[in-house]
Design an enzyme around this catalytic site. Structure first.
Site, PDB file in Angstrom:
ATOM      1  N   GLN A 103      -8.478 -22.503 -21.225  1.00 44.85           N
ATOM      2  CA  GLN A 103      -8.848 -22.146 -22.589  1.00 44.85           C
ATOM      3  C   GLN A 103      -9.884 -23.127 -23.132  1.00 44.85           C
ATOM      4  O   GLN A 103     -10.927 -22.728 -23.671  1.00 44.85           O
ATOM      5  CB  GLN A 103      -7.591 -22.167 -23.485  1.00 44.85           C
ATOM      6  CG  GLN A 103      -7.882 -21.928 -24.947  1.00 44.85           C
ATOM      7  CD  GLN A 103      -8.336 -20.503 -25.205  1.00 44.85           C
ATOM      8  OE1 GLN A 103      -7.689 -19.557 -24.771  1.00 44.85           O
ATOM      9  NE2 GLN A 103      -9.443 -20.327 -25.909  1.00 44.85           N
TER      10      GLN A 103
ATOM     11  N   ARG B 277       0.785 -19.205 -15.033  1.00 45.99           N
ATOM     12  CA  ARG B 277       1.155 -19.437 -16.440  1.00 45.99           C
ATOM     13  C   ARG B 277       2.668 -19.565 -16.479  1.00 45.99           C
ATOM     14  O   ARG B 277       3.393 -18.574 -16.357  1.00 45.99           O
ATOM     15  CB  ARG B 277       0.704 -18.291 -17.340  1.00 45.99           C
ATOM     16  CG  ARG B 277       1.353 -18.377 -18.724  1.00 45.99           C
ATOM     17  CD  ARG B 277       0.740 -17.450 -19.740  1.00 45.99           C
ATOM     18  NE  ARG B 277      -0.569 -17.920 -20.132  1.00 45.99           N
ATOM     19  CZ  ARG B 277      -1.241 -17.474 -21.200  1.00 45.99           C
ATOM     20  NH1 ARG B 277      -0.712 -16.555 -21.976  1.00 45.99           N
ATOM     21  NH2 ARG B 277      -2.428 -17.950 -21.480  1.00 45.99           N
TER      22      ARG B 277
ATOM     23  N   ASP C 149      -4.772 -22.764 -33.941  1.00 43.28           N
ATOM     24  CA  ASP C 149      -3.904 -22.111 -32.953  1.00 43.28           C
ATOM     25  C   ASP C 149      -2.628 -21.718 -33.707  1.00 43.28           C
ATOM     26  O   ASP C 149      -2.383 -22.203 -34.818  1.00 43.28           O
ATOM     27  CB  ASP C 149      -3.607 -23.115 -31.814  1.00 43.28           C
ATOM     28  CG  ASP C 149      -2.734 -22.537 -30.703  1.00 43.28           C
ATOM     29  OD1 ASP C 149      -2.532 -21.300 -30.658  1.00 43.28           O
ATOM     30  OD2 ASP C 149      -2.238 -23.325 -29.873  1.00 43.28           O
TER      31      ASP C 149
ATOM     32  N   HIS D  18      -3.503 -26.273 -21.706  1.00 43.09           N
ATOM     33  CA  HIS D  18      -4.169 -24.976 -21.478  1.00 43.09           C
ATOM     34  C   HIS D  18      -5.635 -25.266 -21.141  1.00 43.09           C
ATOM     35  O   HIS D  18      -6.548 -24.975 -21.923  1.00 43.09           O
ATOM     36  CB  HIS D  18      -4.049 -24.116 -22.740  1.00 43.09           C
ATOM     37  CG  HIS D  18      -4.300 -22.653 -22.515  1.00 43.09           C
ATOM     38  ND1 HIS D  18      -4.687 -22.129 -21.298  1.00 43.09           N
ATOM     39  CD2 HIS D  18      -4.217 -21.597 -23.375  1.00 43.09           C
ATOM     40  CE1 HIS D  18      -4.828 -20.828 -21.414  1.00 43.09           C
ATOM     41  NE2 HIS D  18      -4.555 -20.467 -22.656  1.00 43.09           N
TER      42      HIS D  18
ATOM     43  N   CYS E 235      -7.939 -19.811 -30.340  1.00 47.36           N
ATOM     44  CA  CYS E 235      -7.756 -19.417 -28.937  1.00 47.36           C
ATOM     45  C   CYS E 235      -7.241 -17.984 -28.811  1.00 47.36           C
ATOM     46  O   CYS E 235      -7.417 -17.366 -27.773  1.00 47.36           O
ATOM     47  CB  CYS E 235      -6.810 -20.393 -28.249  1.00 47.36           C
ATOM     48  SG  CYS E 235      -5.244 -20.605 -29.123  1.00 47.36           S
TER      49      CYS E 235
ATOM     50  N   ARG F 294     -13.781 -16.948 -21.746  1.00 47.80           N
ATOM     51  CA  ARG F 294     -12.728 -17.184 -20.748  1.00 47.80           C
ATOM     52  C   ARG F 294     -13.173 -16.628 -19.394  1.00 47.80           C
ATOM     53  O   ARG F 294     -12.986 -17.248 -18.346  1.00 47.80           O
ATOM     54  CB  ARG F 294     -11.413 -16.512 -21.182  1.00 47.80           C
ATOM     55  CG  ARG F 294     -10.803 -17.073 -22.462  1.00 47.80           C
ATOM     56  CD  ARG F 294     -10.311 -18.503 -22.269  1.00 47.80           C
ATOM     57  NE  ARG F 294      -9.366 -18.632 -21.188  1.00 47.80           N
ATOM     58  CZ  ARG F 294      -8.057 -18.347 -21.278  1.00 47.80           C
ATOM     59  NH1 ARG F 294      -7.547 -17.965 -22.429  1.00 47.80           N
ATOM     60  NH2 ARG F 294      -7.253 -18.488 -20.235  1.00 47.80           N
TER      61      ARG F 294
HETATM   62  N1   CP Z   1      -5.749 -17.539 -25.341  1.00 45.11           N
HETATM   63  C1   CP Z   1      -4.963 -17.045 -24.395  1.00 45.11           C
HETATM   64  O1   CP Z   1      -4.592 -17.751 -23.437  1.00 45.11           O
HETATM   65  O2   CP Z   1      -4.632 -15.747 -24.557  1.00 45.11           O
HETATM   66  P1   CP Z   1      -3.522 -14.963 -23.759  1.00 45.11           P
HETATM   67  O3   CP Z   1      -2.191 -15.586 -24.118  1.00 45.11           O
HETATM   68  O4   CP Z   1      -3.620 -13.552 -24.230  1.00 45.11           O
HETATM   69  O5   CP Z   1      -3.777 -15.092 -22.302  1.00 45.11           O
HETATM   70  N1  NVA Z   2      -0.138 -22.540 -28.351  1.00 43.90           N
HETATM   71  C1  NVA Z   2      -0.169 -21.156 -27.982  1.00 43.90           C
HETATM   72  C2  NVA Z   2      -1.385 -20.843 -27.205  1.00 43.90           C
HETATM   73  C3  NVA Z   2      -1.579 -19.404 -26.856  1.00 43.90           C
HETATM   74  C4  NVA Z   2      -2.814 -19.154 -26.047  1.00 43.90           C
HETATM   75  C5  NVA Z   2       1.072 -20.828 -27.181  1.00 43.90           C
HETATM   76  O1  NVA Z   2       1.489 -21.659 -26.369  1.00 43.90           O
HETATM   77  O2  NVA Z   2       1.642 -19.753 -27.384  1.00 43.90           O
END
Ligand code: CP
Ligand code: NVA
Length: 337
Positions: A135, A105, A227, A132, A267, A295
């Site tokens: 997700q 990430r 989101d 993502h 999400c 997930r």
């Molecule tokens: N939806 C998601 O990716 O959650 P986190 O940021 O908690 O991993």
């Molecule tokens: N768009 C959000 C998604 C979180 C899972 C972010 O990037 O923070």
């Protein structure tokens, strides 16, 4: 048993073909119903780099790796300082000497591609600012559970046209989802991603609709998806975004314009009171917590598919069917965004 994903990176939904994606979702559903995944990660170590915070992604991957017999090693920004203490390429070359896979990430999609470029071990995208995919794979499993189908299901994505939205656009093209993206002006998805989604779709499939018209999005939706307005890394824009996105809140009034059967997905994490109200998030039409659980099932299936057969310990049936004439390059991911 071989799979199309065996030994490969998973950097975007566009890395998959429709059959592989559908097989992966079917595997996740079977494992959720109780099919034994075996221990394809027995004796293997998977590193996980998290340069942004996480709850769902980190814990679900860590649990899945553990259940599959592997050992996760989580690395955070404060210790790895990728790009500052050490170059992206050097981080990759070093990790490749120690581990059998990497879950990453990181904000920069370019850096993700850089890691993949310099590692032989498979790399999995656990979210960049551009996409993502894990997700949205899990969201597709949820979509099937709540609507009974994926192809032809109508999804209204309301919010910022960034990472999660981008992966939705790719999934919609690949799997035939009727997707409407509703964003305020100036927050539309990247045009290259919209084009990519169209290229992934079979000839004649309806294109993703991108609009600022909320009514158009929700009127025929099976699922209303949202989101956060302010993604990780955008905290400095919070006030401006609250203003720009204000009319796009998913609340009871908006939901009243959707068909009675429409369900709500997010999400998470939710910024309650911004993109979604408590009433909707905690209400009877919300499926967000079941969605979050998926997930785990999807990523467990993904790990099985990537590591299937790598040590001969995978139980028959745990992997995905091999496609005919699997001649693709190992790194099929498109460039940023
Ligand atoms: N939806 C998601 O990716 O959650 P986190 O940021 O908690 O991993
Ligand atoms: N768009 C959000 C998604 C979180 C899972 C972010 O990037 O923070």
């Amino acid at each position: 048993m071989e799979s199309r994903l065996q030994g490969r990176d998973f950097l975007s939904i566009a890395d998959l073909d429709a059959a592989t994606c559908e097989s992966l979702l079917a595997l996740a559903a079977r494992q959720k119903r109780g099919e034994d995944p075996g221990r394809p990660l027995h004796g293997r170590t998977v590193a996980m780099i998290f340069l942004r915070p996480s709850n769902r992604t980190r814990v679900s991957f860590e649990v899945a790796i553990h259940r599959l017999g592997g050992h996760p090693v989580a690395l955070f920004d404060r210790e790895i300082e990728m790009g500052r203490r050490e170059s992206v390429a050097d981080v990759a070359r070093i990790l490749d000497r120690f581990v059998d896979g990497l879950v990453a990430r990181i904000p920069s999609h370019r850096d993700l591609l850089g890691l993949a470029e310099h590692m032989r071990a498979p790399v999995i995208n656990a979210m960049t600012d551009a996409s993502h995919p894990c997700q949205v794979l899990a969201d597709c499993l949820t979509l099937e559970e709540v609507t009974g189908r994926i192809a032809g299901a109508r999804v209204a994505f309301i919010g910022d046209g960034n990472n999660v939205c981008h992966s939705w656009i790719e999934a919609a093209g690949l799997l035939g989802i009727a997707l409407t993206v509703v964003t305020p002006r100036g927050y539309e998805p990247h045009p290259q991603v919209v084009d990519r989604g169209a290229r992934l779709a079979p000839k004649g499939a309806p294109p993703v609709r991108v609009t600022d018209d909320l009514r158009l999005g929700v009127a025929d939706a099976d699922v209303v998806y949202t989101d956060v307005w302010t993604s990780m890394g955008q905290e400095g824009e919070h006030e401006r975004r609250r203003e720009d996105f204000g009319p796009y809140q998913v609340n009871a009034e908006l939901l009243a314009q959707a068909p009675a059967h429409a369900r709500v997905m997010h999400c998470l994490p939710a910024h309650r009171g911004e993109e979604i109200t408590d009433e909707v998030l905690d209400g009877p039409r919300s499926v967000v917590f079941a969605q979050a659980e998926n997930r785990l099932w999807v990523q467990q299936a993904l790990l099985c598919a990537i590591f299937a057969g790598r040590d001969g310990r995978v139980q028959a049936g745990a992997g995905l069917p091999a496609p005919e004439g699997d001649g693709g390059a190992r790194r099929a991911a498109p460039g940023p965004p």
